[in-house]
Scaffold this motif. Structure first.
Motif, PDB file in Angstrom:
ATOM      1  N   VAL A  87       1.102  -1.001   0.039  1.00  0.00           N
ATOM      2  CA  VAL A  87       0.083  -0.444  -0.420  1.00  0.00           C
ATOM      3  C   VAL A  87       1.221   1.298  -0.035  1.00  0.00           C
ATOM      4  O   VAL A  87       0.479   2.374  -0.503  1.00  0.00           O
ATOM      5  CB  VAL A  87      -0.614   0.145   0.858  1.00  0.00           C
ATOM      6  N   GLU A 128      -7.471   7.724  -0.034  1.00  0.00           N
ATOM      7  CA  GLU A 128      -7.630   6.849   0.758  1.00  0.00           C
ATOM      8  C   GLU A 128      -7.757   5.318   0.024  1.00  0.00           C
ATOM      9  O   GLU A 128      -7.936   4.790  -0.032  1.00  0.00           O
ATOM     10  CB  GLU A 128      -8.225   6.888   1.874  1.00  0.00           C
ATOM     11  N   GLN A 158      -5.440   3.909  -2.419  1.00  0.00           N
ATOM     12  CA  GLN A 158      -4.667   2.835  -0.649  1.00  0.00           C
ATOM     13  C   GLN A 158      -5.838   1.753  -0.916  1.00  0.00           C
ATOM     14  O   GLN A 158      -4.999   0.529  -0.725  1.00  0.00           O
ATOM     15  CB  GLN A 158      -4.470   3.257  -0.038  1.00  0.00           C
ATOM     16  N   GLU A 159      -7.077   1.686  -0.955  1.00  0.00           N
ATOM     17  CA  GLU A 159      -7.424   0.362  -0.414  1.00  0.00           C
ATOM     18  C   GLU A 159      -7.860  -0.169  -1.565  1.00  0.00           C
ATOM     19  O   GLU A 159      -8.052  -2.061  -1.507  1.00  0.00           O
ATOM     20  CB  GLU A 159      -8.797   1.276   0.142  1.00  0.00           C
ATOM     21  N   ALA A 169      -4.554  -2.544  -1.834  1.00  0.00           N
ATOM     22  CA  ALA A 169      -5.185  -3.312  -0.224  1.00  0.00           C
ATOM     23  C   ALA A 169      -5.874  -4.702  -1.196  1.00  0.00           C
ATOM     24  O   ALA A 169      -5.687  -6.234  -1.105  1.00  0.00           O
ATOM     25  CB  ALA A 169      -5.452  -3.107   0.476  1.00  0.00           C
ATOM     26  N   GLN A 170      -6.816  -4.524  -1.777  1.00  0.00           N
ATOM     27  CA  GLN A 170      -7.982  -5.793  -2.647  1.00  0.00           C
ATOM     28  C   GLN A 170      -7.010  -6.194  -3.528  1.00  0.00           C
ATOM     29  O   GLN A 170      -7.422  -6.973  -3.126  1.00  0.00           O
ATOM     30  CB  GLN A 170      -8.973  -4.125  -2.615  1.00  0.00           C
ATOM     31  N   VAL A 198      -4.358   1.251   6.711  1.00  0.00           N
ATOM     32  CA  VAL A 198      -5.860   0.882   5.769  1.00  0.00           C
ATOM     33  C   VAL A 198      -5.049  -0.646   5.314  1.00  0.00           C
ATOM     34  O   VAL A 198      -6.547  -1.158   4.515  1.00  0.00           O
ATOM     35  CB  VAL A 198      -5.148   1.110   4.071  1.00  0.00           C
ATOM     36  N   ARG A 254      -6.893  -2.390   7.831  1.00  0.00           N
ATOM     37  CA  ARG A 254      -8.601  -2.999   7.852  1.00  0.00           C
ATOM     38  C   ARG A 254      -8.880  -3.361   7.497  1.00  0.00           C
ATOM     39  O   ARG A 254      -9.871  -4.774   6.934  1.00  0.00           O
ATOM     40  CB  ARG A 254      -9.717  -1.157   7.831  1.00  0.00           C
ATOM     41  N   ALA A 255      -7.968  -3.801   6.335  1.00  0.00           N
ATOM     42  CA  ALA A 255      -8.635  -4.798   4.365  1.00  0.00           C
ATOM     43  C   ALA A 255      -8.284  -6.206   5.325  1.00  0.00           C
ATOM     44  O   ALA A 255      -8.944  -7.257   4.345  1.00  0.00           O
ATOM     45  CB  ALA A 255      -7.790  -4.709   3.752  1.00  0.00           C
ATOM     46  N   HIS A 315     -12.324  -4.982   5.787  1.00  0.00           N
ATOM     47  CA  HIS A 315     -12.823  -4.705   5.113  1.00  0.00           C
ATOM     48  C   HIS A 315     -12.631  -4.626   3.186  1.00  0.00           C
ATOM     49  O   HIS A 315     -12.057  -5.411   3.212  1.00  0.00           O
ATOM     50  CB  HIS A 315     -12.395  -2.778   5.274  1.00  0.00           C
ATOM     51  N   ASN A 347     -13.345  -2.679  -0.350  1.00  0.00           N
ATOM     52  CA  ASN A 347     -13.162  -1.994  -1.464  1.00  0.00           C
ATOM     53  C   ASN A 347     -14.042  -2.337  -2.731  1.00  0.00           C
ATOM     54  O   ASN A 347     -13.636  -3.289  -3.936  1.00  0.00           O
ATOM     55  CB  ASN A 347     -12.124  -1.164  -2.038  1.00  0.00           C
TER      56      ASN A 347
END
Length: 353
Positions: free
Chosen positions: A105, A114, A117-118, A121-122, A176, A179-180, A184, A186
């Motif tokens: 990330v 943000e 960045q999510e 990560a996804q 971030v 949370r992933a 979380h 995206n």
């Protein structure tokens, strides 16, 4: 009876057809045939074996890359959200997974919003679940890192890791990543497994489904059923501390693994039949390397992976990873990274040389 098959003649011929006859004729017209229902680019299975395609551009500038990227519209296929990924691991596996995902990330999207960045990560977690990629977070992030080019996340082989993270940006990236790993999702990029910055035009982009742009990154998924959420059946395997030499030297099978039309890899020693320049020919798939790692190219031969890394190169990669982990856990002073290093969003891409 002579027929006039010019455009004007065909227009006159179709003018006399009733609607049902005209619909039937159009259904069998190869020029008007509907696009592939899976969103694959026309001709995506054809390979130019003489060199990697470059769209006729020798040195792509940021401006020309943006123009090239704009030529291909985003797919109208639906973007389906993925199931939450909840990391069920503890101890060292959890800590290392968080570190590797934060690396991705930060070094790929430190200056992105943000949501961008999510999205990065996804992509990492989507790959962990996809059957084509390794089954730990660190192995996905550092896949191909032993290659001078062709690593899956460019920061792992372009020298970015020489620069220490900027503390505030690192904490933001870590939040971030955390949370992933806690579930979380995206939804913007759905089942995306690839992306690149909009100022580069990788040769593999037209072979994938162009989904969405978030910030500076354009996101893609596999074509066909393997790009749909139902195909992401892989299970997290843990073992974050161990990245095998095979993974460190491996390729992305979808973009530079010499796939057949159904998305399966073609191993060295086999043959593949391709339509090249209008002619159907059969080629050998080989991985022949001369001493010293220099590849011997033979006309009519397709070359797959690069040479395997030497034991010294593997040890150097492992030493670098160990040094990164030690620096993260030790209360050492962190030098500020040059802004350019932190702001350089990389791309998930195949080897383009």
């Amino acid at each position: 009876m002579a027929r006039n098959f010019s455009d004007r003649g065909l227009q006159r011929l179709t003018a006399d057809m009733d609607p049902a006859m005209l619909a039937l004729a159009r259904r069998h017209d190869p020029v008007l045939r509907q696009a592939d229902p899976w969103g694959r680019t026309v001709g995506w299975t054809s390979l130019d074996i003489s060199q990697l395609p470059n769209l006729g551009v020798e040195a792509t500038t940021a401006e020309s890359a943006e123009e090239i990227n704009s030529l291909r519209a985003f797919s109208k296929l639906p973007i389906r959200p993925m199931r939450p990924f909840v990391l069920k691991a503890g101890g060292q596996d959890a800590a290392r997974a968080l570190k590797c995902l934060t690396d991705a990330v930060y070094y790929e999207s430190a200056r992105e919003p943000e949501l961008g960045q999510e999205a990065v990560a996804q992509v990492v977690l989507n790959r962990v679940r996809h059957p084509a990629y390794p089954k730990s977070v660190c192995a996905v992030v550092y896949q191909g890192a032993a290659r001078p080019t062709g690593c899956q996340f460019s920061f792992t082989c372009d020298g970015s890791l020489r620069y220490a993270p900027e503390p505030a940006a690192w904490r933001r990236a870590q939040a971030v990543a955390r949370r992933a790993l806690e579930g979380h999702v995206n939804k913007t990029v759905g089942s995306a497994t690839h992306y690149h910055a909009n100022y580069v035009a990788p040769y593999w982009a037209p072979t994938l489904v162009k989904m969405k742009q978030v910030g500076l990154h354009i996101f893609y998924r596999w074509t066909g059923p393997w790009g749909e959420p139902a195909a992401f059946t892989g299970r997290y395997a843990g073992g974050e501390a161990y990245i095998s030499p095979a993974i460190l030297d491996s390729l992305d099978a979808r973009t530079n693994g010499l796939l057949d039309p159904e998305g399966q890899g073609i191993g060295a020693g086999r043959q593949v039949t391709l339509a090249v320049a209008g002619e159907v020919r059969t080629y050998n798939v080989a991985d022949a390397s001369a001493s010293g790692g220099e590849r011997t190219r033979v006309l009519g031969t397709l070359y797959a992976a690069r040479r395997k890394p030497t034991p010294e190169e593997v040890r150097e990669i492992n030493r670098s990873l160990a040094a990164m982990e030690a620096a993260q856990s030790a209360p050492a002073e962190t030098a500020a990274a040059p802004e350019a290093a932190a702001s350089a969003p990389g791309s998930v891409q195949a080897s383009q040389n």
